[in-house]
Design a protein around this motif. Structure first.
Motif, short mmCIF file in Angstrom:
data_model
loop_
_atom_site.label_atom_id
_atom_site.label_comp_id
_atom_site.label_asym_id
_atom_site.label_seq_id
_atom_site.Cartn_x
_atom_site.Cartn_y
_atom_site.Cartn_z
N UNK A 90 0.84 -1.19 0.00
CA UNK A 90 0.00 0.00 0.00
C UNK A 90 0.87 1.24 0.00
N UNK A 91 0.29 2.35 -0.46
CA UNK A 91 0.98 3.63 -0.43
C UNK A 91 0.89 4.25 0.96
N UNK A 92 1.63 5.32 1.15
CA UNK A 92 1.68 5.97 2.46
C UNK A 92 0.32 6.50 2.90
N UNK A 93 -0.57 6.83 1.95
CA UNK A 93 -1.90 7.32 2.30
C UNK A 93 -2.91 6.19 2.49
N UNK A 94 -2.45 4.92 2.36
CA UNK A 94 -3.32 3.77 2.56
C UNK A 94 -3.89 3.17 1.30
N UNK A 95 -3.74 3.82 0.15
CA UNK A 95 -4.23 3.26 -1.11
C UNK A 95 -3.46 2.01 -1.49
N UNK A 96 -4.14 1.06 -2.13
CA UNK A 96 -3.47 -0.13 -2.65
C UNK A 96 -2.56 0.23 -3.81
N UNK A 97 -1.45 -0.46 -3.92
CA UNK A 97 -0.59 -0.36 -5.10
C UNK A 97 -1.16 -1.30 -6.16
N UNK A 98 -1.51 -0.78 -7.32
CA UNK A 98 -2.07 -1.64 -8.37
C UNK A 98 -1.38 -1.40 -9.70
N UNK A 99 -1.81 -2.13 -10.70
CA UNK A 99 -1.13 -2.09 -12.00
C UNK A 99 -1.25 -0.73 -12.67
N UNK A 100 -2.33 0.01 -12.42
CA UNK A 100 -2.47 1.34 -13.00
C UNK A 100 -1.35 2.25 -12.51
N UNK B 95 9.31 3.12 3.28
CA UNK B 95 9.23 3.22 4.74
C UNK B 95 9.23 4.65 5.28
N UNK B 96 9.57 5.63 4.43
CA UNK B 96 9.57 7.02 4.85
C UNK B 96 8.79 7.88 3.86
N UNK B 97 8.40 9.06 4.34
CA UNK B 97 7.71 10.06 3.52
C UNK B 97 8.54 11.34 3.55
N UNK B 98 8.71 11.96 2.40
CA UNK B 98 9.41 13.25 2.34
C UNK B 98 8.56 14.30 3.04
N UNK B 99 9.14 14.94 4.07
CA UNK B 99 8.40 15.91 4.88
C UNK B 99 8.83 17.34 4.58
N UNK B 100 10.07 17.52 4.15
CA UNK B 100 10.59 18.87 3.92
C UNK B 100 11.80 18.80 3.01
N UNK B 101 11.86 19.72 2.05
CA UNK B 101 13.09 19.93 1.28
C UNK B 101 13.33 21.41 1.16
N UNK B 102 14.40 21.87 1.77
CA UNK B 102 14.92 23.22 1.58
C UNK B 102 16.21 23.07 0.80
N UNK C 95 16.97 18.28 4.13
CA UNK C 95 15.89 17.40 3.71
C UNK C 95 15.46 16.61 4.93
N UNK C 96 14.13 16.48 5.16
CA UNK C 96 13.64 15.72 6.29
C UNK C 96 12.65 14.65 5.83
N UNK C 97 12.81 13.47 6.38
CA UNK C 97 11.91 12.36 6.13
C UNK C 97 11.24 11.97 7.44
N UNK C 98 9.98 11.54 7.38
CA UNK C 98 9.30 11.02 8.56
C UNK C 98 8.83 9.59 8.27
N UNK C 99 8.74 8.82 9.32
CA UNK C 99 8.34 7.43 9.21
C UNK C 99 6.95 7.32 8.56
N UNK C 100 6.81 6.38 7.64
CA UNK C 100 5.52 6.05 7.03
C UNK C 100 4.82 5.02 7.91
N UNK C 101 3.84 5.46 8.69
CA UNK C 101 3.16 4.55 9.61
C UNK C 101 2.34 3.50 8.89
N UNK C 102 2.07 3.72 7.60
CA UNK C 102 1.32 2.74 6.81
C UNK C 102 2.23 1.80 6.02
#
Length: 526
Positions: A100-110, A202-209, A214-221
């Motif tokens: 699944x993606x970080x927002x909870x959506x399934x990863x599919x062929x599309x 496993x991480x999500x990009x949270x900030x890029x200056x 650059x800051x990454x936060x844990x992907x809880x999903x």
């Protein structure tokens, strides 16, 4: 003056660290990395630098991957399994239904079809890697078929790259993305994907200056094993001395750009661990084959003289590593190795210059980025190139430039003579074909045309692209490397060793030949 510079560096470091840590929760487990940032973009269809790859390796996932410790085999990731057609041109991937993606959506062929077509049509820096794909088709929600124009033994290795990351198609479309053939003109998702990620890592990009942090936060999903660190912070520290001071003070956990001398001074420090190993970054001179840009250095005889004039052992003294015979990455199957590489011969270089019509020498303008990577300083090498070539009558004027400006000129083929480095796009011998026409570096960046080559070399290039039988591959790549050593417009001179220093309580550090650093597998001793 030196004391002033040192104090200024420390004040700069303190400001960076105060900014980096402001507002962090007290119970967050934080990893801090000091690096020389090169990032051009974090959009997988547009970013193509080492720092981009380090971040996108953990903010996105690909269909397949390598083991954590090496590139010895292909492992499933988003693809649970795959089949290859008898003729080697169709790869059918069955997707992992747990992904699944970080927002909870399934990863599919599309998502796969959209991501790879967007990569191909976006016309970003890495888009050329998708040129060798004829079609990507969704068979059903969890099955994707990829068709190649011809068999390509390196294909699975190629798609481990972060540029083949699978993005959430719905999210990217909602933020201006498209995979249509006119994506280069109509896609507007780049700004969104440079500020946050739309992946399944496993991480999500949270900030890029840019050129700051650059800051990454844990992907809880995250659908795999959760990483140890809640937050990962990359701080841009262009000076190795600043990284070293921060590491010794415990303000950063990992320093990626220390020089060999700086690493040596950390030996014996019980708070610091050091990793040393063979590298994969080839430093080389590139001489444009179009004489309107490079003048006499478009002449293969002059190019050969440059190769004989360089002090290869001197670069090894500076940076360690190996002396490359060609631009094929050290350690790849078929690499000619140091035993076949050039040895300095000043008399031969002068003889070749005279043969080319320049017995009294000539002038060179050397363009390069004011930059460093892995502790290797471009200015130091440029000054050594200048001194080396002066001994055979080539008077070099140095022209350092800002990284992105110089990179754009180099990538567009508008440079004259440049100094650059190369990290392999794919961990396969086929990567060397980037340095043979019509490869990306040879033709797009250096105007070396396929029709200028003897027919037998053109045939060898075509055969190398599809041949998988080891003995024939060895023969073909030997022929091609030997040709470039005599007639090619490149002068590779060093593949430096890797030297990384990190706090001794940091566990799990492994240098990887493909993504260099995987922050997902790091933890801290309790």
């Amino acid at each position: 003056m030196n004391r002033f510079k040192y104090v200024l560096a420390l004040l700069t470091l303190m400001a960076l660290l105060l900014g980096a840590f402001a507002g962090l929760a007290q119970d967050e487990k934080v990893l801090v990395v000091g690096w020389k940032e090169q990032t051009d973009a974090y959009d997988p269809a547009n970013g193509f630098t080492h720092s981009t790859h380090i971040v996108n390796h953990v903010t996105y996932s690909q269909l397949v991957t390598f083991p954590d410790e090496n590139a010895g085999e292909i492992l499933p990731l988003l693809a649970a399994s795959w089949e290859i057609s008898d003729d080697g041109t169709v790869y059918t991937f069955s997707l992992n239904q747990d992904a699944i993606f970080a927002n909870g959506d399934d990863v599919n062929s599309d998502d796969v079809v959209f991501s790879w077509n967007r990569l191909k049509h976006r016309d970003g820096n890495p888009s050329f890697l998708a040129d060798g794909i004829d079609a990507v088709e969704a068979i059903d929600d969890d099955t994707v078929a990829v068709t190649l124009p011809a068999p390509r033994p390196s294909f699975l290795s190629e798609i481990t790259s972060g540029v083949f990351s699978i993005t959430n198609a719905d999210v990217v479309r909602a933020n201006g993305g498209t995979d249509a053939e006119d994506a280069a003109e109509t896609d507007t998702a780049g700004a969104y994907l440079d500020s946050t990620s739309a992946g399944s890592g496993p991480y999500v990009l949270d900030l890029w200056e840019p050129q700051n942090r650059t800051e990454l936060v844990r992907n809880d999903n995250y659908w795999g094993d959760q990483p140890y660190f809640d937050r990962v912070i990359f701080i841009h520290m262009p000076e190795g001395a600043t990284q070293k001071a921060a590491l010794e003070a415990g303000d950063i956990d990992l320093a990626l750009d220390l020089s060999p001398d700086q690493v040596a001074t950390l030996e014996g420090n019980p708070d610091i661990n050091i990793f040393r190993g063979p590298g994969v970054l080839t430093h080389f001179i590139i001489m444009n084959t179009d004489e309107q840009y490079s003048g006499p250095f478009a002449n293969p005889t002059v190019q050969l003289a440059v190769r004989y004039a360089l002090d290869y052992e001197g670069y090894k003294t500076l940076w360690g590593g190996v002396k490359p015979a060609t631009n094929m990455t050290a350690g790849f199957f078929g690499n000619l190795g140091e035993e076949a590489a050039f040895s300095r011969d000043l008399d031969k270089a002068r003889e070749l210059l005279a043969e080319a019509g320049y017995p009294d020498g000539l002038d060179m303008l050397l363009e390069y980025p004011d930059f460093g990577a892995g502790g290797v300083d471009f200015n130091t090498n440029a000054q050594k190139i200048q001194a080396d070539l002066a001994e055979v009558g080539i008077n070099v004027t140095l022209q350092p430039g800002e990284l992105q400006v110089a990179l754009d000129k180099y990538r567009s083929g508008l440079h004259g003579i440049g100094y650059w480095l190369w990290g392999p796009d794919i961990l396969d011998s086929l990567d060397f074909l980037s340095f043979m026409p019509p490869g990306k570096v040879a033709t797009e960046r250096n105007n070396w045309q396929l029709e200028s080559l003897p027919q037998e070399i053109q045939d060898a290039i075509a055969a190398a692209k599809v041949t998988s039988e080891p003995e024939e591959r060895l023969r073909l790549f030997t022929v091609l490397q030997e040709y470039t050593m005599q007639y090619g417009p490149f002068a590779p001179f060093n593949v430096p060793d890797v030297a990384t220093a990190y706090r001794s309580d940091l566990q799990g550090y492994i240098w990887h030949p493909h993504w260099l650093l995987d922050v997902q597998i790091l933890s801290r001793a309790m």
